[in-house]
Design a protein around this motif. Structure first.
Motif, PDB file in Angstrom:
ATOM      1  N   LEU A   1      -3.242   1.317  -4.235  1.00 13.89           N
ATOM      2  CA  LEU A   1      -2.602   0.130  -3.658  1.00 13.89           C
ATOM      3  C   LEU A   1      -3.618  -0.940  -3.304  1.00 13.89           C
ATOM      4  CD1 LEU A   1      -0.009   1.769  -1.230  1.00 13.89           C
ATOM      5  CD2 LEU A   1       0.441   0.705  -3.444  1.00 13.89           C
ATOM      6  N   GLY A   2      -4.837  -0.555  -3.096  1.00 15.98           N
ATOM      7  CA  GLY A   2      -5.890  -1.510  -2.763  1.00 15.98           C
ATOM      8  C   GLY A   2      -5.691  -2.212  -1.437  1.00 15.98           C
ATOM      9  N   GLY A   3      -4.943  -1.608  -0.540  1.00 15.46           N
ATOM     10  CA  GLY A   3      -4.735  -2.192   0.778  1.00 15.46           C
ATOM     11  C   GLY A   3      -3.627  -3.225   0.833  1.00 15.46           C
ATOM     12  N   ASP A   4      -2.949  -3.458  -0.287  1.00 11.10           N
ATOM     13  CA  ASP A   4      -1.876  -4.453  -0.319  1.00 11.10           C
ATOM     14  C   ASP A   4      -0.559  -3.783   0.054  1.00 11.10           C
ATOM     15  OD1 ASP A   4      -0.212  -6.583  -0.713  1.00 11.10           O
ATOM     16  OD2 ASP A   4      -0.446  -6.639  -2.903  1.00 11.10           O
ATOM     17  N   ILE A   5      -0.051  -4.064   1.255  1.00 13.02           N
ATOM     18  CA  ILE A   5       1.177  -3.416   1.724  1.00 13.02           C
ATOM     19  C   ILE A   5       2.432  -4.012   1.082  1.00 13.02           C
ATOM     20  CG2 ILE A   5       0.203  -2.668   3.916  1.00 13.02           C
ATOM     21  CD1 ILE A   5       1.648  -5.068   5.202  1.00 13.02           C
ATOM     22  N   ARG A   6       2.267  -5.107   0.345  1.00 11.79           N
ATOM     23  CA  ARG A   6       3.426  -5.716  -0.337  1.00 11.79           C
ATOM     24  C   ARG A   6       3.495  -5.336  -1.809  1.00 11.79           C
ATOM     25  NH1 ARG A   6       1.840 -10.543   3.098  1.00 11.79           N
ATOM     26  NH2 ARG A   6       0.054 -10.314   1.770  1.00 11.79           N
ATOM     27  N   SER A   7       2.567  -4.520  -2.249  1.00 16.42           N
ATOM     28  CA  SER A   7       2.579  -4.135  -3.662  1.00 16.42           C
ATOM     29  C   SER A   7       3.795  -3.259  -3.946  1.00 16.42           C
ATOM     30  CB  SER A   7       1.292  -3.400  -4.022  1.00 16.42           C
ATOM     31  OG  SER A   7       1.260  -2.153  -3.377  1.00 16.42           O
ATOM     32  N   PRO A   8       4.232  -3.197  -5.204  1.00 18.37           N
ATOM     33  CA  PRO A   8       5.431  -2.433  -5.556  1.00 18.37           C
ATOM     34  C   PRO A   8       5.361  -0.950  -5.173  1.00 18.37           C
ATOM     35  CG  PRO A   8       4.684  -3.755  -7.409  1.00 18.37           C
ATOM     36  CD  PRO A   8       3.665  -3.891  -6.338  1.00 18.37           C
ATOM     37  N   GLY A   9       4.201  -0.348  -5.213  1.00 19.95           N
ATOM     38  CA  GLY A   9       4.085   1.079  -4.902  1.00 19.95           C
ATOM     39  C   GLY A   9       3.993   1.391  -3.419  1.00 19.95           C
ATOM     40  N   ALA A  10       3.853   0.361  -2.594  1.00 21.29           N
ATOM     41  CA  ALA A  10       3.670   0.586  -1.160  1.00 21.29           C
ATOM     42  C   ALA A  10       4.887   1.235  -0.523  1.00 21.29           C
ATOM     43  CB  ALA A  10       3.338  -0.721  -0.455  1.00 21.29           C
ATOM     44  N   GLU A  11       6.066   0.846  -0.956  1.00 14.95           N
ATOM     45  CA  GLU A  11       7.286   1.428  -0.372  1.00 14.95           C
ATOM     46  C   GLU A  11       7.413   2.915  -0.665  1.00 14.95           C
ATOM     47  OE1 GLU A  11      10.846  -0.734  -1.175  1.00 14.95           O
ATOM     48  OE2 GLU A  11       9.869  -2.655  -0.806  1.00 14.95           O
ATOM     49  N   ALA A  12       6.834   3.353  -1.765  1.00 15.26           N
ATOM     50  CA  ALA A  12       6.934   4.758  -2.161  1.00 15.26           C
ATOM     51  C   ALA A  12       6.142   5.680  -1.241  1.00 15.26           C
ATOM     52  CB  ALA A  12       6.468   4.926  -3.601  1.00 15.26           C
TER      53      ALA A  12
ATOM     54  N   VAL B   1       5.536   4.958   2.130  1.00 17.63           N
ATOM     55  CA  VAL B   1       5.814   4.698   3.546  1.00 17.63           C
ATOM     56  C   VAL B   1       6.206   5.968   4.291  1.00 17.63           C
ATOM     57  CG1 VAL B   1       7.399   3.529   5.136  1.00 17.63           C
ATOM     58  CG2 VAL B   1       6.361   2.268   3.266  1.00 17.63           C
ATOM     59  N   GLY B   2       7.085   6.770   3.736  1.00 17.77           N
ATOM     60  CA  GLY B   2       7.531   7.993   4.412  1.00 17.77           C
ATOM     61  C   GLY B   2       6.399   8.976   4.632  1.00 17.77           C
ATOM     62  N   ALA B   3       5.582   9.181   3.589  1.00 13.74           N
ATOM     63  CA  ALA B   3       4.471  10.126   3.705  1.00 13.74           C
ATOM     64  C   ALA B   3       3.422   9.621   4.689  1.00 13.74           C
ATOM     65  CB  ALA B   3       3.848  10.371   2.332  1.00 13.74           C
ATOM     66  N   VAL B   4       3.149   8.324   4.668  1.00 13.23           N
ATOM     67  CA  VAL B   4       2.173   7.755   5.603  1.00 13.23           C
ATOM     68  C   VAL B   4       2.689   7.868   7.036  1.00 13.23           C
ATOM     69  CG1 VAL B   4       1.054   5.606   6.335  1.00 13.23           C
ATOM     70  CG2 VAL B   4       1.100   6.224   3.916  1.00 13.23           C
ATOM     71  N   THR B   5       3.983   7.650   7.212  1.00 10.53           N
ATOM     72  CA  THR B   5       4.585   7.769   8.550  1.00 10.53           C
ATOM     73  C   THR B   5       4.489   9.204   9.051  1.00 10.53           C
ATOM     74  OG1 THR B   5       6.086   5.949   8.071  1.00 10.53           O
ATOM     75  CG2 THR B   5       6.688   7.407   9.895  1.00 10.53           C
TER      76      THR B   5
END
Length: 190
Positions: free
Chosen positions: A22-33, A35-39
């Motif tokens: 993701l390169g630190g970009d929270i708006r990238s298309p893969g960021a939503e995928a 979110v649950g695991a990071v949470t």
């Protein structure tokens, strides 16, 4: 810590790789995928840290009270300093626990057993500390989130179990030594 190690083993490597892509970009298309695991990872980290703080607070409170029961000449501040001052904290806590045990007037034939227990506890605690503070940073890779493994978990669990045994032994001695107050039933008022 067990849940954190299991999470790291099962999902941590893939999650770390996904976060890197993701390169630190929270708006990238893969960021939503992710979110649950990071949470879940964040919740497990908070629970681990919270449990550590709560258990350390409970232990230090018990140790201060145990010192007071045995009239060991030490203050709350010196007990905390024994655990927190670098260098001193490598020896002082084990010595302090031994002083509290001796202050409870244990049977003399139990000294060797007690010293073996304290030595095993303190050695396992120092090993756990070394694994987490020295070995862990050296092991860190992009394939792990925490770097914690079964080894750190096992050594920490052994240290916690042996610490509980020292607490139980001192508490048992102090309880046996303290006189039980004679309780008289309250008078019945007609």
């Amino acid at each position: 810590m067990t849940a954190l190690v299991i999470f790291d083993e099962v999902r941590g490597g893939r999650l770390a790789a996904e976060i890197i892509t993701l390169g630190g970009d929270i708006r990238s298309p893969g960021a939503e995928a992710v979110v649950g695991a990071v949470t879940l990872f964040a919740v497990l980290m908070l629970l681990t840290v919270g449990t550590l703080v709560a258990s350390a607070s409970a232990y230090l409170t018990w140790l201060v009270r145990a010192c007071r029961v045995n009239k060991v000449a030490t203050s709350s501040g010196s007990v905390i300093a024994a655990w927190l001052l670098p260098g001193i904290n490598l020896v002082a806590p084990a010595v302090l626990v031994d002083q509290v045990w001796r202050g409870a007037h244990p049977p003399h034939d139990r000294r060797t057993r007690w010293l073996a227990l304290v030595a095993a506890w303190w050695t396992s605690w120092l090993a756990a500390l070394a694994l987490v503070t020295i070995r862990l940073p050296l092991r860190g890779s992009s394939e792990e989130l925490t770097g914690l493994s079964g080894l750190e978990l096992g050594v920490t669990a052994v240290a916690a179990l042996l610490c509980a045994c020292t607490v139980r032994e001192i508490t048992r001695l102090q309880t046996a030594a303290s006189p039980v107050p004679h309780l008289t039933p309250a008078p019945v008022i007609p």
